[in-house]
Motif scaffolding. Structure first.
Motif, PDB file in Angstrom:
ATOM      1  N   ARG A  24      15.189  11.444 -31.792  1.00  0.00           N
ATOM      2  CA  ARG A  24      16.014  10.288 -32.185  1.00  0.00           C
ATOM      3  C   ARG A  24      17.434  10.425 -31.642  1.00  0.00           C
ATOM      4  NH1 ARG A  24      13.246   6.016 -32.951  1.00  0.00           N
ATOM      5  NH2 ARG A  24      11.279   6.534 -33.945  1.00  0.00           N
ATOM      6  N   ILE A  25      17.945  11.628 -31.732  1.00  0.00           N
ATOM      7  CA  ILE A  25      19.325  11.845 -31.276  1.00  0.00           C
ATOM      8  C   ILE A  25      19.417  11.719 -29.758  1.00  0.00           C
ATOM      9  CG2 ILE A  25      21.002  13.740 -31.000  1.00  0.00           C
ATOM     10  CD1 ILE A  25      20.351  14.225 -34.061  1.00  0.00           C
ATOM     11  N   ASP A  27      18.018   9.678 -28.134  1.00  0.00           N
ATOM     12  CA  ASP A  27      17.899   8.257 -27.794  1.00  0.00           C
ATOM     13  C   ASP A  27      19.202   7.493 -28.067  1.00  0.00           C
ATOM     14  OD1 ASP A  27      16.294   6.144 -26.824  1.00  0.00           O
ATOM     15  OD2 ASP A  27      16.027   5.391 -28.873  1.00  0.00           O
ATOM     16  N   LEU A  28      20.275   8.228 -28.362  1.00  0.00           N
ATOM     17  CA  LEU A  28      21.537   7.550 -28.684  1.00  0.00           C
ATOM     18  C   LEU A  28      22.207   6.954 -27.446  1.00  0.00           C
ATOM     19  CD1 LEU A  28      23.019   9.942 -31.399  1.00  0.00           C
ATOM     20  CD2 LEU A  28      22.748   7.462 -31.641  1.00  0.00           C
ATOM     21  N   GLY A  29      21.951   7.525 -26.298  1.00  0.00           N
ATOM     22  CA  GLY A  29      22.594   7.021 -25.080  1.00  0.00           C
ATOM     23  C   GLY A  29      21.877   5.811 -24.510  1.00  0.00           C
ATOM     24  N   TRP A  30      22.515   5.169 -23.578  1.00  0.00           N
ATOM     25  CA  TRP A  30      21.917   4.007 -22.916  1.00  0.00           C
ATOM     26  C   TRP A  30      22.500   3.876 -21.517  1.00  0.00           C
ATOM     27  CZ3 TRP A  30      26.091   4.007 -26.016  1.00  0.00           C
ATOM     28  CH2 TRP A  30      27.220   3.285 -25.624  1.00  0.00           C
ATOM     29  N   ASN A  31      21.842   3.122 -20.684  1.00  0.00           N
ATOM     30  CA  ASN A  31      22.382   2.862 -19.348  1.00  0.00           C
ATOM     31  C   ASN A  31      23.334   1.693 -19.424  1.00  0.00           C
ATOM     32  OD1 ASN A  31      20.956   4.852 -17.935  1.00  0.00           O
ATOM     33  ND2 ASN A  31      19.113   3.568 -17.939  1.00  0.00           N
ATOM     34  N   PRO A  32      24.616   1.910 -19.113  1.00  0.00           N
ATOM     35  CA  PRO A  32      25.585   0.815 -19.253  1.00  0.00           C
ATOM     36  C   PRO A  32      25.286  -0.322 -18.290  1.00  0.00           C
ATOM     37  CG  PRO A  32      26.594   2.732 -18.209  1.00  0.00           C
ATOM     38  CD  PRO A  32      25.229   3.149 -18.650  1.00  0.00           C
ATOM     39  N   ARG A 120      28.221  14.335 -17.894  1.00  0.00           N
ATOM     40  CA  ARG A 120      28.165  13.094 -17.130  1.00  0.00           C
ATOM     41  C   ARG A 120      27.132  13.147 -16.002  1.00  0.00           C
ATOM     42  NH1 ARG A 120      32.290   8.979 -17.751  1.00  0.00           N
ATOM     43  NH2 ARG A 120      32.116   8.743 -19.982  1.00  0.00           N
ATOM     44  N   GLU A 125      19.658  11.786 -22.030  1.00  0.00           N
ATOM     45  CA  GLU A 125      20.597  12.142 -23.089  1.00  0.00           C
ATOM     46  C   GLU A 125      20.281  13.469 -23.750  1.00  0.00           C
ATOM     47  OE1 GLU A 125      23.168  10.356 -23.392  1.00  0.00           O
ATOM     48  OE2 GLU A 125      22.412   8.839 -22.005  1.00  0.00           O
ATOM     49  N   ARG A 128      22.501  16.426 -23.295  1.00  0.00           N
ATOM     50  CA  ARG A 128      23.892  16.170 -23.681  1.00  0.00           C
ATOM     51  C   ARG A 128      24.175  16.770 -25.054  1.00  0.00           C
ATOM     52  NH1 ARG A 128      26.066  10.207 -21.740  1.00  0.00           N
ATOM     53  NH2 ARG A 128      25.896  10.608 -19.540  1.00  0.00           N
ATOM     54  N   THR A 129      23.194  16.732 -25.922  1.00  0.00           N
ATOM     55  CA  THR A 129      23.384  17.334 -27.243  1.00  0.00           C
ATOM     56  C   THR A 129      23.652  18.828 -27.093  1.00  0.00           C
ATOM     57  OG1 THR A 129      21.815  15.721 -28.085  1.00  0.00           O
ATOM     58  CG2 THR A 129      22.348  17.553 -29.533  1.00  0.00           C
TER      59      THR A 129
ATOM     60  N   HIS B 144      25.129   3.637 -31.911  1.00  0.00           N
ATOM     61  CA  HIS B 144      25.298   3.802 -30.461  1.00  0.00           C
ATOM     62  C   HIS B 144      26.762   3.622 -30.053  1.00  0.00           C
ATOM     63  CE1 HIS B 144      20.978   4.043 -29.796  1.00  0.00           C
ATOM     64  NE2 HIS B 144      20.866   3.099 -30.718  1.00  0.00           N
ATOM     65  N   PHE B 147      28.359   6.890 -30.745  1.00  0.00           N
ATOM     66  CA  PHE B 147      27.953   7.852 -29.710  1.00  0.00           C
ATOM     67  C   PHE B 147      28.757   7.614 -28.424  1.00  0.00           C
ATOM     68  CE2 PHE B 147      25.220   9.098 -26.105  1.00  0.00           C
ATOM     69  CZ  PHE B 147      25.029  10.436 -26.406  1.00  0.00           C
ATOM     70  N   GLU B 220      31.661   0.423 -23.280  1.00  0.00           N
ATOM     71  CA  GLU B 220      31.400   0.763 -21.871  1.00  0.00           C
ATOM     72  C   GLU B 220      32.695   0.703 -21.054  1.00  0.00           C
ATOM     73  OE1 GLU B 220      28.175  -1.508 -20.243  1.00  0.00           O
ATOM     74  OE2 GLU B 220      26.747  -0.815 -21.761  1.00  0.00           O
TER      75      GLU B 220
END
Lengths: 556, 364
Positions: A24-25, A27-32, A120, A125, A128-129, B144, B147, B220
């Protein structure tokens, strides 16, 4: 009614599994999609495969665990004071902590900063943790070590040197070696610096000698504080090793990276050897009073941790992924330690330079000689008379060792790459880079400067690779200065304005302590400046003489 | 006369303890290479100041590795802000490792206890059903944003010119990332008792629900800037008061109780406490730079520009979130009031710092 009681049935409550929490953690990131992330520190590597987090730890469990570790550390420091540790501690040992603890907080915090660069770069993700925790760990290490140093300053017989610690770190000719180490973690190609140099080599291989061998020796010298702090620090390293290995596996996945990885493993292994073995080998064998012949020597520890644990079980398996492992480099490092007396020559160099240090170095004595000869047969023939000269010259009024003509020592050139002087005289290398002359302790250090830290590697463009910069030869900074003025400029003078912070002995008595007046009248010269000013013929002869080495005159 | 003997060398000191002998420097028991902010050096200062070296202070040989363009290991050019003394700043919360772990661990314990006991008491089952959907979709989306702020500050902590600045940004990142994980795990725990909760919906809303797109764009944009101080500024002086506090205090903390929910406000209260510290640190740094005798005017103009750019996005983000206030069954808070409080907050912060709010925010 049942006879037995199963408390679990009353008190337990189902929780989120570790795997589910980590998933779950991650999955906190996303593609901007609105604004792309800012360009970060560049790398020439390609990281296509998403690295996995081997630890699967979350901050909810991390923080209480670390707090508990801290509680043990600070409790132990209190207990050490209540147990009157400093009454029995060996001053020879604590003096060397002035050097070690001046250096180490900077590499630690550099490692924290470098996690920003890796976070980066790595796709996905999950890891990253892991980088997040490493960032906070390194913040822990840096400040817990600054606290330990403060504690020594407050409780040890001679606080001078601890009291100027970070200023001394910026100025001393020995700490420059540590700065090369720390800056190497966070400058230049982000993967070279933070993954290969820091995680894959420094943390995976050399922290064992740094954070395990050192504490063992500390305990033998009545210092229970350093083991408490540094074994707690070392307990975080497994997480960092895991981070490093996971990213390394992602890098390995792309064959395009193999050439760069081969370069970086060579550079990182060799420079870690040059720096860490110089420092830790000296600290634990010359900073100790314990001469138990049954304990392992530094080279025996090195064989166990670097050769057996790291080289055989970590480096060698990389071959199956198609990476060329330079077995000859490992063998050369080993030879430098066992056949060429590398760290013994480093200890000799540090002691020669005692007036520009900020800690005390006392002479080795008969008891020490016996142990060294037992562990390193032939040691006495090469170093015994030197240390007897050193003892003789420790008395104010004698010529400081740095300028003494009587004992036969020849001040060394500085290696432009690892910053340790060129102490194995026969391996001395001189080369030109961009039209300028430089000196190196070894062929691999020459290669590091001229070939690895360059815009191109074996025909491949490497635009992200760092460069060596700054006034890298310390001696050049004070070329032509009187020694007394240099020491004043360094700030290595005690509160009375005349007594030196460094002393070549452990005699805590004003009558026996050196002052500025004792060292005045000696002019510092930079071996590199002198070399560059020579005619080609003079230079050729000088290099040949240097490679031929020197002989310490017999002590009368 | 040379009084040297082997015995003299070998003779150990009587004791290695402080005060066992008196000689030059024997009582110099304080770090003496920096000027404390107050009358006495604090523990925080002792373990922090000058660990990151500076050629303008003690770094004799300068930084000895550079990036290929010649930029050194640390550079003052990594922000457009200028300072005549970057070393002046001290973090107001004075965090170093021990205090940081103590505080973080205490928060983890508090949240763990509250959630565990609430679940044991069956509290999730008594939550208003509509509210459960709000938590699933909106709190699930908001994690999010937190984060994103955590990653922005993690990135920024590499670039500051002193240890004090970088470590304050590092602890900021640590707090944000912990809170993002707090929310993630809290929702996962609720889902253990409320299987109807779809834990994937939060991210879907974050990526697709129009109400969150302004917020996502604002986050962002913060991550998109390469100026580390702009990131730190935008997180704590713009996004936090205008959007994050609006969501945390202005919505979840106020509305939850009326929906039968006493746990969510506790979880979220930790972040409000974290923010007070991060806000104080940022305000202190921005104040020092704004008042810099040499560069104050330049910095104030720069900060006003950052305020305008990020403020515009943050205000749009806040307004887009309005529908969230209409969702709960029991409507105990109104969006206009919450937004007014957020605007008052940013006016108060920027007013104190002598910064100029953009027209949109003044008029809002």
């Amino acid at each position: 009614m049942t006879a037995g009681l199963t408390l679990n049935k009353i008190t337990s409550q189902r929780g989120v599994s570790i795997g589910e929490a980590a998933r779950r953690i991650a999955d906190l990131g996303w593609n901007p999609s609105y604004v792309q992330e800012a360009m970060t520190f560049p790398t020439d590597y390609k990281i296509g495969r998403q690295p996995k987090d081997p630890m699967k730890q979350v901050l909810r469990s991390y923080f209480p665990m670390q707090e508990e570790k801290d509680n043990r550390v600070y409790g132990a420091l209190d207990a050490a004071l209540r147990g009157d540790m400093f009454r029995n501690v060996e001053a020879r040992w604590v003096e060397w902590m002035k050097l070690f603890l001046a250096i180490i907080p900077f590499p630690e915090i550099s490692a924290a900063r470098s996690m920003s660069m890796l976070a980066r770069l790595a796709p996905g993700e999950e890891l990253r943790t892991g980088f997040t925790m490493q960032m906070i760990d390194e913040f822990r290490h840096s400040t817990i070590q600054m606290n330990l140093k403060k504690w020594y300053m407050e409780n040890y017989i001679d606080p001078a040197g601890f009291d100027i610690t970070e200023a001394a770190f910026g100025k001393c000719y020995a700490t420059t070696i540590g700065r090369q180490f720390g800056e190497g973690f966070l400058t230049g190609d982000a993967v070279t610096a933070a993954n290969v140099y820091l995680q894959v080599v420094a943390e995976t291989a050399f922290t064992n000698t740094l954070f395990v061998a050192m504490p063992s020796e500390a305990a033998r010298n009545g210092d229970y504080a350093l083991p408490t702090v540094f074994l707690s620090v070392q307990s975080d390293e497994s997480r960092h090793i895991g981070n490093g290995h996971s990213l390394l596996m992602s890098i390995l996945n792309d064959p395009d990276n193999h050439l760069l990885l081969e370069r970086d493993l060579r550079y990182a292994f060799w420079q870690n050897h040059c720096i860490i073995d110089a420092a830790v080998g000296t600290l634990i064998e010359y900073g100790t009073t314990n001469r138990d012949k049954s304990k392992e020597s530094y080279v025996e520890l090195w064989h166990r941790w670097i050769y057996e644990d790291y080289y055989r079980t970590y480096m060698l398996p990389l071959e199956k992924y198609g990476i060329k492992v330079h077995h000859d480099d490992v063998a050369a490092a080993w030879d430098r330690l066992v056949k060429k007396n590398y760290h013994h020559k480093v200890a000799q160099f540090f002691s020669v330079g005692w007036p520009v240090n900020f800690w005390r170095i006392e002479a080795q004595t008969d008891k020490d000689f016996e142990w060294f000869e037992h562990k390193y047969p032939g040691w006495y023939a090469e170093f015994g008379d030197y240390w007897r000269w050193y003892g003789k010259k420790s008395v104010p009024g004698e010529t400081p060792m740095l300028f003494d003509q009587e004992n036969g020592y020849v001040y060394p050139h500085r290696c432009w790459s690892c910053m340790v002087p060129c102490l194995i005289r026969e391996d001395f290398v001189v080369d030109e880079v961009d039209g300028k002359l430089y000196t190196y302790c070894s062929e691999l250090c020459r290669w590091t400067h001229k070939v690895a830290f360059s815009a191109e590697y074996e025909g491949r463009s490497t635009p992200a690779m760092g460069r060596f910069s700054g006034r890298r030869e310390w001696e050049e900074c004070y070329h032509g200065w009187d020694l007394a003025d240099c020491i004043k400029d360094l700030g290595f003078v005690r509160s009375d304005g005349k007594t030196l912070v460094p002393q070549p002995h452990l005699r805590f008595d004003d009558k026996e302590m050196w002052t500025l007046d004792h060292v005045r009248g000696n002019t510092i010269q930079s071996p590199l400046v002198l070399l560059r000013n020579m005619t080609p013929e003079q230079r050729e002869k000088h290099i040949a003489d240097y490679r031929a080495g020197f002989t310490i005159r017999p002590f009368q | 006369m040379n009084a040297f003997t082997q015995e003299a060398i070998a003779q150990p000191p009587r004791s290695g303890a402080a005060g066992a002998a008196q000689f030059a420097g024997w009582d110099s028991r304080k770090y003496n290479y920096y000027k404390p902010k107050g009358r006495h050096a604090t523990h925080y200062e002792d373990v922090t100041v000058d660990v990151q070296p500076d050629p303008k202070r003690y770094l004799l040989q300068d930084f000895i590795i550079s990036f290929p363009d010649g930029t050194p290991t640390y550079s003052e050019t990594w922000t457009a802000a200028k300072s005549s003394d970057w070393h002046q700043f001290r973090a107001v919360d004075e965090e170093w490792e021990r205090t940081h772990y103590q505080r973080q661990s205490t928060i983890c314990g508090m949240i763990g206890s509250v959630v565990e006991n609430a679940r044991r008491a069956g509290a999730p089952k008594r939550l208003d059903r509509t509210w459960v959907k709000v938590l699933e979709q909106y709190l699930g989306a908001y994690k999010h944003a937190e984060f994103g702020l955590g990653m922005a500050t993690m990135h920024a902590q590499r670039y500051g010119y002193t240890q004090m600045i970088n470590s304050a940004i590092l602890t900021n990142s640590s707090y944000k990332l912990r809170f993002a994980q707090d929310l993630t795990l809290y929702l996962a725990e609720l889902a253990l008792d409320l299987p109807e909760i779809n834990l994937d919906l939060g991210k879907q809303h974050w990526l697709e629900n129009p109400a969150w797109q302004g917020t996502r764009e604002a986050v962002e944009a913060i991550n998109g800037t390469s100026d580390y101080l702009e990131k730190y500024f935008a997180v704590n002086l713009v996004f936090e008061p205008l959007v994050a506090e609006l969501v945390r205090s202005g919505f979840f903390m106020q509305v939850a109780a009326a929906q039968g929910d006493f746990t969510t406000p506790t979880v979220i209260s930790a972040a409000e406490g974290d923010y007070q510290r991060n806000l104080a640190n940022t305000a202190e740094l921005v104040h020092i730079l704004s008042q810099d005798a040499e560069h104050g005017a330049h910095n104030r103009a720069l900060f006003n520009r950052w305020l305008a750019e990020h403020g515009k996005r943050a205000l749009a983000a806040a307004r887009q979130l309005q529908p969230m206030w209409s969702l709960p069954h029991h409507k105990v808070a109104q969006f206009p009031e919450a937004l007014n409080r957020a605007l008052e907050r940013i006016r108060s912060i920027t007013g104190e710092l002598g910064l100029e709010l953009p027209a949109e925010l003044k008029a809002a």
